[in-house]
Design a protein around this motif. Structure first.
Motif, PDB file in Angstrom:
ATOM      1  N   LEU A   1      41.831  29.659  38.982  1.00  0.00           N
ATOM      2  CA  LEU A   1      40.614  29.397  39.771  1.00  0.00           C
ATOM      3  C   LEU A   1      39.522  30.395  39.444  1.00  0.00           C
ATOM      4  O   LEU A   1      38.333  30.035  39.340  1.00  0.00           O
ATOM      5  N   ILE A   2      39.912  31.671  39.271  1.00  0.00           N
ATOM      6  CA  ILE A   2      38.920  32.690  38.938  1.00  0.00           C
ATOM      7  C   ILE A   2      38.355  32.453  37.535  1.00  0.00           C
ATOM      8  O   ILE A   2      37.140  32.557  37.287  1.00  0.00           O
ATOM      9  N   GLY A   3      39.247  32.129  36.600  1.00  0.00           N
ATOM     10  CA  GLY A   3      38.797  31.919  35.228  1.00  0.00           C
ATOM     11  C   GLY A   3      37.889  30.722  35.064  1.00  0.00           C
ATOM     12  O   GLY A   3      37.065  30.678  34.128  1.00  0.00           O
ATOM     13  N   ASN A   4      38.002  29.727  35.933  1.00  0.00           N
ATOM     14  CA  ASN A   4      37.171  28.525  35.849  1.00  0.00           C
ATOM     15  C   ASN A   4      36.032  28.526  36.861  1.00  0.00           C
ATOM     16  O   ASN A   4      35.434  27.492  37.132  1.00  0.00           O
ATOM     17  N   SER A   5      35.737  29.698  37.429  1.00  0.00           N
ATOM     18  CA  SER A   5      34.638  29.817  38.385  1.00  0.00           C
ATOM     19  C   SER A   5      33.399  30.364  37.672  1.00  0.00           C
ATOM     20  O   SER A   5      33.485  31.331  36.902  1.00  0.00           O
ATOM     21  N   LYS A   6      32.259  29.748  37.917  1.00  0.00           N
ATOM     22  CA  LYS A   6      31.016  30.182  37.293  1.00  0.00           C
ATOM     23  C   LYS A   6      30.425  31.419  37.958  1.00  0.00           C
ATOM     24  O   LYS A   6      29.686  32.170  37.326  1.00  0.00           O
ATOM     25  N   THR A   7      30.740  31.622  39.226  1.00  0.00           N
ATOM     26  CA  THR A   7      30.038  32.643  40.016  1.00  0.00           C
ATOM     27  C   THR A   7      30.905  33.817  40.432  1.00  0.00           C
ATOM     28  O   THR A   7      30.378  34.788  40.981  1.00  0.00           O
TER      29      THR A   7
ATOM     30  N   GLN B   1      33.065  25.623  40.739  1.00  0.00           N
ATOM     31  CA  GLN B   1      34.454  25.526  40.286  1.00  0.00           C
ATOM     32  C   GLN B   1      34.589  24.362  39.310  1.00  0.00           C
ATOM     33  O   GLN B   1      34.303  23.212  39.650  1.00  0.00           O
ATOM     34  N   LEU B   2      35.038  24.688  38.075  1.00  0.00           N
ATOM     35  CA  LEU B   2      35.155  23.676  37.036  1.00  0.00           C
ATOM     36  C   LEU B   2      36.384  22.797  37.203  1.00  0.00           C
ATOM     37  O   LEU B   2      36.419  21.665  36.726  1.00  0.00           O
ATOM     38  N   LEU B   3      37.442  23.306  37.883  1.00  0.00           N
ATOM     39  CA  LEU B   3      38.659  22.521  38.090  1.00  0.00           C
ATOM     40  C   LEU B   3      38.461  21.542  39.242  1.00  0.00           C
ATOM     41  O   LEU B   3      37.885  21.897  40.287  1.00  0.00           O
ATOM     42  N   SER B   4      38.933  20.328  39.062  1.00  0.00           N
ATOM     43  CA  SER B   4      38.858  19.333  40.133  1.00  0.00           C
ATOM     44  C   SER B   4      40.010  19.538  41.120  1.00  0.00           C
ATOM     45  O   SER B   4      40.951  20.305  40.866  1.00  0.00           O
TER      46      SER B   4
ATOM     47  N   GLU C   1      53.511  41.793  47.534  1.00  0.00           N
ATOM     48  CA  GLU C   1      52.346  42.212  46.773  1.00  0.00           C
ATOM     49  C   GLU C   1      51.136  41.375  47.178  1.00  0.00           C
ATOM     50  O   GLU C   1      51.212  40.151  47.246  1.00  0.00           O
ATOM     51  N   SER C   2      50.040  42.048  47.408  1.00  0.00           N
ATOM     52  CA  SER C   2      48.825  41.363  47.813  1.00  0.00           C
ATOM     53  C   SER C   2      48.168  40.701  46.611  1.00  0.00           C
ATOM     54  O   SER C   2      48.087  41.280  45.521  1.00  0.00           O
ATOM     55  N   LEU C   3      47.708  39.464  46.823  1.00  0.00           N
ATOM     56  CA  LEU C   3      47.020  38.737  45.759  1.00  0.00           C
ATOM     57  C   LEU C   3      45.750  39.449  45.337  1.00  0.00           C
ATOM     58  O   LEU C   3      45.439  39.564  44.150  1.00  0.00           O
ATOM     59  N   ALA C   4      45.008  39.955  46.319  1.00  0.00           N
ATOM     60  CA  ALA C   4      43.737  40.611  46.012  1.00  0.00           C
ATOM     61  C   ALA C   4      43.958  41.861  45.181  1.00  0.00           C
ATOM     62  O   ALA C   4      43.210  42.138  44.230  1.00  0.00           O
ATOM     63  N   GLU C   5      45.004  42.633  45.512  1.00  0.00           N
ATOM     64  CA  GLU C   5      45.269  43.861  44.764  1.00  0.00           C
ATOM     65  C   GLU C   5      45.715  43.566  43.337  1.00  0.00           C
ATOM     66  O   GLU C   5      45.432  44.337  42.416  1.00  0.00           O
ATOM     67  N   GLN C   6      46.417  42.456  43.107  1.00  0.00           N
ATOM     68  CA  GLN C   6      46.889  42.120  41.776  1.00  0.00           C
ATOM     69  C   GLN C   6      45.760  41.650  40.864  1.00  0.00           C
ATOM     70  O   GLN C   6      45.727  41.994  39.680  1.00  0.00           O
ATOM     71  N   LEU C   7      44.828  40.852  41.395  1.00  0.00           N
ATOM     72  CA  LEU C   7      43.854  40.157  40.547  1.00  0.00           C
ATOM     73  C   LEU C   7      42.505  40.847  40.436  1.00  0.00           C
ATOM     74  O   LEU C   7      41.726  40.528  39.533  1.00  0.00           O
ATOM     75  N   ILE C   8      42.215  41.778  41.351  1.00  0.00           N
ATOM     76  CA  ILE C   8      40.868  42.349  41.355  1.00  0.00           C
ATOM     77  C   ILE C   8      40.787  43.628  40.516  1.00  0.00           C
ATOM     78  O   ILE C   8      39.715  44.211  40.368  1.00  0.00           O
ATOM     79  N   ARG C   9      41.920  44.059  39.934  1.00  0.00           N
ATOM     80  CA  ARG C   9      41.942  45.342  39.233  1.00  0.00           C
ATOM     81  C   ARG C   9      41.038  45.326  38.001  1.00  0.00           C
ATOM     82  O   ARG C   9      40.230  46.237  37.786  1.00  0.00           O
ATOM     83  N   ASP C  10      41.184  44.315  37.170  1.00  0.00           N
ATOM     84  CA  ASP C  10      40.473  44.277  35.874  1.00  0.00           C
ATOM     85  C   ASP C  10      39.324  43.272  35.869  1.00  0.00           C
ATOM     86  O   ASP C  10      38.932  42.784  34.793  1.00  0.00           O
ATOM     87  N   VAL C  11      38.787  42.949  37.028  1.00  0.00           N
ATOM     88  CA  VAL C  11      37.706  41.964  37.114  1.00  0.00           C
ATOM     89  C   VAL C  11      36.398  42.695  37.378  1.00  0.00           C
ATOM     90  O   VAL C  11      36.316  43.547  38.268  1.00  0.00           O
ATOM     91  N   SER C  12      35.385  42.363  36.611  1.00  0.00           N
ATOM     92  CA  SER C  12      34.066  42.974  36.821  1.00  0.00           C
ATOM     93  C   SER C  12      33.369  42.316  38.000  1.00  0.00           C
ATOM     94  O   SER C  12      33.649  41.172  38.360  1.00  0.00           O
ATOM     95  N   SER C  13      32.455  43.034  38.593  1.00  0.00           N
ATOM     96  CA  SER C  13      31.736  42.537  39.771  1.00  0.00           C
ATOM     97  C   SER C  13      30.244  42.751  39.596  1.00  0.00           C
ATOM     98  O   SER C  13      29.800  43.582  38.782  1.00  0.00           O
ATOM     99  N   GLY C  14      29.461  42.015  40.377  1.00  0.00           N
ATOM    100  CA  GLY C  14      28.018  42.120  40.323  1.00  0.00           C
ATOM    101  C   GLY C  14      27.479  43.122  41.320  1.00  0.00           C
ATOM    102  O   GLY C  14      28.215  43.726  42.106  1.00  0.00           O
ATOM    103  N   MET C  15      26.154  43.285  41.293  1.00  0.00           N
ATOM    104  CA  MET C  15      25.495  44.248  42.173  1.00  0.00           C
ATOM    105  C   MET C  15      25.146  43.629  43.516  1.00  0.00           C
ATOM    106  O   MET C  15      25.163  44.312  44.539  1.00  0.00           O
TER     107      MET C  15
END
Length: 458
Positions: A125-131, A101-104, A75-89
């Motif tokens: 990592l995604i959940g603790n990313s500001k951007t 990245q908030l995690l050290s 299973e691809s990581l990108a296919e698993q995690l990008i399904r329910d994530v919103s994106s910008g323009m």
């Protein structure tokens, strides 16, 4: 690898290709073996007895030690995690200030040491990313694919093929195989006109056995490859990696160039013995075809049964090939307690097989892949090549082939000489993103190709 119900089974002692995403590694299966994939250690006990093309998931067993669990697909990581994530323009308001990245680093390492899976770590990592949520869908996919290289949890066991072995060796250290790429090897086998029942001469002076493996891959039951090398032992890494059977390996004879030429020419003089020094190829020029035994040019009519009679047990040639003096010398050695034929080393048996074969028929082609200057090598081996047969010489640089080109032109027994450079550029092929790769190899070496004929020889 043995076949069972039409599928190839992995056995102890076989070589396999371990593929983890785009990374591939060649490894020999042993009992209780482990393999290093980057900084991770993976146990391979489970793959024994399983068919190739089986996919396994890496599950953590201890710190940096993983075990494999068979699964249906990766299973691809990108296919698993990008399904329910919103994106910008667009990405115009995103700046790389190093604080997104908030995690050290220590916290990220601790996540993996705690036994979390790859998708769970990347999810943190995604959940603790500001951007991340402000990036475009394309930028998010690119970020996840980059993380997938590090946290990908699936490996596939594949059967070694000539293409895979060549690509793995080229990526590890291209200098060890003289920058031989797969496209160059395909040109060599095409230009030499290799066919399953032919007899071919190959001179290889240090390419990990890759040219020999490529030629042996196309040889059939009645074909032969005479693998000539300059030293004491040849390199066989690529040959072993191909998992050839014993019957297939018997079609290749590995011989030293000095000993072969002395045996074929019947030269036992001191001059020939002096030229047997390892790596000294400057003394090959004294070999010529003046004293070479005459053979039947219509060698295609020689059957395998006749050839077996000629080279019985890899030692005895036919009665018209052996002189009375040679027979007396053999008897005298046995009577004096000399070397028993059954205890003779393998290289000596292969030497006699190759010499008997070349006394019976000339070769159907010559391939030279030399680190040394090829003029003396090609000049010495040309008398063993039949007329109208191809001659292919490879070199990583052009100048030695230019010297050989002028030398063969002056001899007049090789026509249709062509000096070419092999060049290849890879392309990325994706929807709306097809373009040549930005980084590519500088070159794949040079090939000199010609056809041997009966003509004037200087």
């Amino acid at each position: 690898m043995s076949d069972k119900n039409g599928s190839s089974i992995v056995n102890v002692g076989d070589y396999v290709v371990i593929q983890r995403q785009k990374y591939s590694k060649l490894h020999k299966i042993t009992k209780k073996c482990k393999v290093s994939l980057g900084k991770d250690q993976v146990e391979l006990d489970i793959v024994v007895g399983k068919p190739v093309w089986t996919t396994y998931k890496m599950e953590i067993k201890s710190k940096k030690l993983f075990k494999l669990v068979e699964c249906d697909c990766a299973e691809s990581l990108a296919e698993q995690l990008i399904r329910d994530v919103s994106s910008g323009m667009d990405n115009r308001n995103i700046y790389d200030d190093g604080n997104s990245q908030l995690l050290s680093k220590d916290e990220i390492v601790g996540l993996r040491d705690s036994g979390l899976s790859g998708p769970e770590i990347v999810g943190h990592l995604i959940g603790n990313s500001k951007t991340f949520h402000n990036k475009t869908e394309y930028a998010q996919e690119k970020y996840l694919l980059k993380k997938e290289k590090k946290y990908f949890e699936y490996v596939t066991i594949r059967r070694p093929t000539l293409r895979l072995v060549t690509q793995i060796m080229f990526k590890q250290d291209p200098a060890k195989i003289m920058w031989l790429r797969m496209d160059t090897i395909s040109q060599i086998t095409t230009m030499v006109g290799i066919h399953s029942h032919g007899t071919y001469l190959l001179y290889d002076s240090g390419c990990l056995g890759l040219p020999a493996a490529s030629m042996l891959n196309y040889i059939g039951e009645n074909g032969h490859v005479i693998n000539i090398h300059p030293g004491t032992l040849p390199q066989k890494e690529a040959i072993q990696a191909m998992n050839f059977s014993e019957s297939h390996l018997s079609r290749m004879m590995t011989v030293n160039i000095h000993k072969l030429l002395c045996n074929v020419h019947g030269d036992t003089s001191n001059k020939c013995q002096e030229s047997n020094s390892v790596g000294d190829l400057s003394k090959l020029a004294h070999f010529s075809d003046e004293n070479l035994p005459k053979v039947d040019e219509n060698h295609g009519s020689v059957t395998s049964e006749e050839r077996a009679k000629i080279c019985q047990n890899g030692r005895k040639c036919s009665d018209d090939q052996s002189t009375g003096e040679e027979v007396d010398n053999k008897k005298r050695k046995l009577e004096d307690g000399g070397t028993n034929l059954a205890k003779r080393p393998r290289w000596e048996l292969e030497m006699d097989r190759a010499a008997c074969l070349l006394r019976t028929r000339k070769a159907d082609g010559l391939v030279v892949v030399a680190r040394e200057h090829p003029v003396n090598i090609v000049t010495s081996l040309l008398p063993l090549v039949a007329a109208s047969r191809p001659v292919v010489v490879y070199s990583a640089v052009r100048e030695p082939l230019l010297d050989l080109y002028m030398h063969l032109k002056s001899r007049g027994d090789v026509v249709g000489l062509r000096l070419t450079e092999t060049w290849l550029r890879m392309h990325q092929v994706l929807p709306d993103r097809t373009h040549p790769d930005m980084l590519m190899d500088g070159g794949g070496g040079y090939l000199l190709v010609g056809t041997a004929v009966e003509g004037r020889r200087c």
